[in-house]
Design a protein around this motif. Structure first.
Motif, PDB file in Angstrom:
ATOM      1  N   SER A 143      41.017  35.633  75.159  1.00 53.35           N
ATOM      2  CA  SER A 143      41.925  34.496  75.312  1.00 53.35           C
ATOM      3  C   SER A 143      42.811  34.539  76.542  1.00 53.35           C
ATOM      4  O   SER A 143      43.865  33.908  76.573  1.00 53.35           O
ATOM      5  CB  SER A 143      42.807  34.371  74.065  1.00 53.35           C
ATOM      6  OG  SER A 143      42.013  34.425  72.904  1.00 53.35           O
ATOM      7  N   ARG A 199      44.075  33.345  80.069  1.00 52.76           N
ATOM      8  CA  ARG A 199      44.000  31.996  80.647  1.00 52.76           C
ATOM      9  C   ARG A 199      44.399  32.024  82.109  1.00 52.76           C
ATOM     10  O   ARG A 199      45.290  32.792  82.503  1.00 52.76           O
ATOM     11  CB  ARG A 199      44.964  31.061  79.907  1.00 52.76           C
ATOM     12  CG  ARG A 199      44.590  30.886  78.449  1.00 52.76           C
ATOM     13  CD  ARG A 199      45.617  30.057  77.717  1.00 52.76           C
ATOM     14  NE  ARG A 199      45.562  30.365  76.295  1.00 52.76           N
ATOM     15  CZ  ARG A 199      46.480  30.007  75.391  1.00 52.76           C
ATOM     16  NH1 ARG A 199      47.529  29.301  75.783  1.00 52.76           N
ATOM     17  NH2 ARG A 199      46.352  30.333  74.138  1.00 52.76           N
ATOM     18  N   ASP A 255      47.853  33.178  83.822  1.00 54.90           N
ATOM     19  CA  ASP A 255      48.508  34.314  83.150  1.00 54.90           C
ATOM     20  C   ASP A 255      48.864  35.405  84.146  1.00 54.90           C
ATOM     21  O   ASP A 255      48.213  35.566  85.189  1.00 54.90           O
ATOM     22  CB  ASP A 255      47.553  34.951  82.116  1.00 54.90           C
ATOM     23  CG  ASP A 255      47.556  34.210  80.789  1.00 54.90           C
ATOM     24  OD1 ASP A 255      48.304  33.239  80.643  1.00 54.90           O
ATOM     25  OD2 ASP A 255      46.781  34.640  79.895  1.00 54.90           O
ATOM     26  N   HIS A 269      48.329  36.748  75.453  1.00 58.24           N
ATOM     27  CA  HIS A 269      47.129  35.976  75.139  1.00 58.24           C
ATOM     28  C   HIS A 269      45.955  36.894  74.828  1.00 58.24           C
ATOM     29  O   HIS A 269      45.114  36.587  73.992  1.00 58.24           O
ATOM     30  CB  HIS A 269      46.745  35.075  76.319  1.00 58.24           C
ATOM     31  CG  HIS A 269      47.618  33.867  76.448  1.00 58.24           C
ATOM     32  ND1 HIS A 269      47.842  33.249  77.654  1.00 58.24           N
ATOM     33  CD2 HIS A 269      48.323  33.162  75.529  1.00 58.24           C
ATOM     34  CE1 HIS A 269      48.638  32.202  77.466  1.00 58.24           C
ATOM     35  NE2 HIS A 269      48.956  32.138  76.188  1.00 58.24           N
ATOM     36  N   SER A 290      36.788  36.202  78.521  1.00 59.74           N
ATOM     37  CA  SER A 290      37.634  35.015  78.599  1.00 59.74           C
ATOM     38  C   SER A 290      37.082  33.960  79.550  1.00 59.74           C
ATOM     39  O   SER A 290      37.617  32.848  79.626  1.00 59.74           O
ATOM     40  CB  SER A 290      39.049  35.403  79.055  1.00 59.74           C
ATOM     41  OG  SER A 290      39.662  36.299  78.158  1.00 59.74           O
ATOM     42  N   SER A 340      47.225  40.199  79.151  1.00 59.09           N
ATOM     43  CA  SER A 340      47.271  38.944  79.891  1.00 59.09           C
ATOM     44  C   SER A 340      48.255  38.062  79.139  1.00 59.09           C
ATOM     45  O   SER A 340      48.091  37.809  77.949  1.00 59.09           O
ATOM     46  CB  SER A 340      45.858  38.331  79.902  1.00 59.09           C
ATOM     47  OG  SER A 340      45.859  37.106  80.586  1.00 59.09           O
ATOM     48  N   LEU A 341      49.315  37.644  79.839  1.00 57.84           N
ATOM     49  CA  LEU A 341      50.353  36.879  79.130  1.00 57.84           C
ATOM     50  C   LEU A 341      50.953  35.834  80.048  1.00 57.84           C
ATOM     51  O   LEU A 341      50.897  35.964  81.281  1.00 57.84           O
ATOM     52  CB  LEU A 341      51.416  37.817  78.548  1.00 57.84           C
ATOM     53  CG  LEU A 341      52.485  38.478  79.412  1.00 57.84           C
ATOM     54  CD1 LEU A 341      53.387  39.358  78.564  1.00 57.84           C
ATOM     55  CD2 LEU A 341      51.892  39.308  80.542  1.00 57.84           C
ATOM     56  N   PRO A 342      51.526  34.765  79.466  1.00 55.46           N
ATOM     57  CA  PRO A 342      52.132  33.737  80.310  1.00 55.46           C
ATOM     58  C   PRO A 342      53.320  34.320  81.069  1.00 55.46           C
ATOM     59  O   PRO A 342      54.081  35.118  80.500  1.00 55.46           O
ATOM     60  CB  PRO A 342      52.627  32.683  79.309  1.00 55.46           C
ATOM     61  CG  PRO A 342      52.097  33.069  77.973  1.00 55.46           C
ATOM     62  CD  PRO A 342      51.679  34.487  78.028  1.00 55.46           C
TER      63      PRO A 342
END
Ligand SMILES: [Mg+2]
Length: 317
Positions: A148, A150, A153, A204, A224, A266-268
């Motif tokens: 997931s 994105r 990220d 994510h 992803s 992986s993160l915003p």
């Protein structure tokens, strides 16, 4: 050699698990009976550690026991799962009581500190190898997966990189002081369980870095359907790594060395600060090292054919 039953009774039958352990029936019957909590999914993973492939056969027995469980728990950390139970299968050549006591001591110590109940064991004669199955729980739908990430990220890693490969290099040079931070990183890695739990509602996607940052990053990207731009100068190098290996080998270890057992998430970007604040509470850094993009592949680093743990395989002890 003592029988399998004697060895299991002597070294691998922990005190009866407490009422909260979710073990209606533990070691001693044909199967253990486990009771996962309602609303949780079972996260299950197995890893086999083989002497002189995954760890040096002459490493301290206590470290071998600890490490075999640690590398399996690391996979639960990467899913944001809380460890509950484990199974352990040990093959060993000779019945060395002091070795077994050390091995069991290291294994049980990590069971205790991680809240993992050993619910079954198997001891056979053979070349030294340890297989550990871990089982954890994660609230349904909250698990962290590789699928997931994105575009847009931030990619970030816990702790520091290259320590596993650095420790291996030192071991091969004859360093035997286990309190050396790089040897600790290699032989007694800390699975980032608390970090996985803390990042579960922010990240994510996540993976644990067992095969090297680039190799494991590629697993996330492939799953992803995205690419990444890395900033190699941002990589947090393990303490003492540049001094031990030299600067360019240190970077190569951070990018491609195996056995780090840190988390890559992986993160915003909007939650990066909050994620860092939570991990700082655990005494752990979370360092942004790049971004996720739409274009496939990894840019920003010179790969030069080096691809993760495989690259180092020939150099394993
Ligand atoms: Mg993994």
């Amino acid at each position: 050699m003592a029988s399998e039953f004697e060895l299991i009774a002597r070294y691998f039958t922990p005190a009866a698990p407490g009422p909260d352990a979710g073990v209606p029936l533990g070691v001693g019957d044909d199967c253990a009976l486990l009771a996962p909590r309602p609303g949780r999914r079972l996260a299950v993973s197995v890893d086999t550690s083989v002497a002189n492939v995954h760890f040096p056969a002459d490493a301290p027995a206590e470290a071998i026991g600890y490490r075999a469980l640690a590398v399996s728990l690391s996979d639960l950390a990467a899913m944001g799962a809380e460890p509950r139970w484990c199974l352990m299968a040990l093959a060993l050549e000779k019945d060395d009581e002091a070795w077994l006591a050390g091995f069991a001591g290291g294994f049980h110590a990590l069971c205790q500190s991680s809240g993992t109940a050993l619910v079954g064991g198997d001891v056979t004669r053979g070349e030294l190898a340890v297989g550990v199955t871990v089982m954890g729980e994660v609230p349904a739908g909250e698990e962290l997966t590789r699928r997931s990430a994105r575009a847009g990220d931030v990619l970030a890693v816990t702790g520091a990189l290259g320590g596993g490969a650095g420790g291996l290099a030192l071991w091969q040079r004859g360093e035997r002081d286990l309190s050396h931070p790089l040897l600790t990183r290699y032989l007694k890695p800390t699975p980032r369980l608390a970090a996985g739990l803390a990042l579960r509602d922010l990240a994510h996607a996540a993976i644990d870095i067992s095969d090297g940052l680039l190799a494991d990053l590629e697993h996330i990207l492939a799953a992803s359907g995205v690419g990444a731009r890395l900033e190699p100068e941002a990589l947090p190098l393990a303490a003492g790594l540049s001094e031990a290996l030299g600067e360019s080998a240190a970077y190569r270890a951070a990018l491609c060395g195996g056995d780090d057992y840190e988390l890559l998430v992986s993160l915003p970007g909007s939650v990066l600060k909050e994620a860092q604040r939570r991990l700082a509470g655990q005494g752990l850094a979370l360092t942004p090292i790049g971004t996720v993009c739409v274009e496939a592949g990894v840019s920003g680093v010179e790969l030069g054919g080096a691809h993760g743990w495989q690259h180092f395989r020939g150099g394993k002890p």
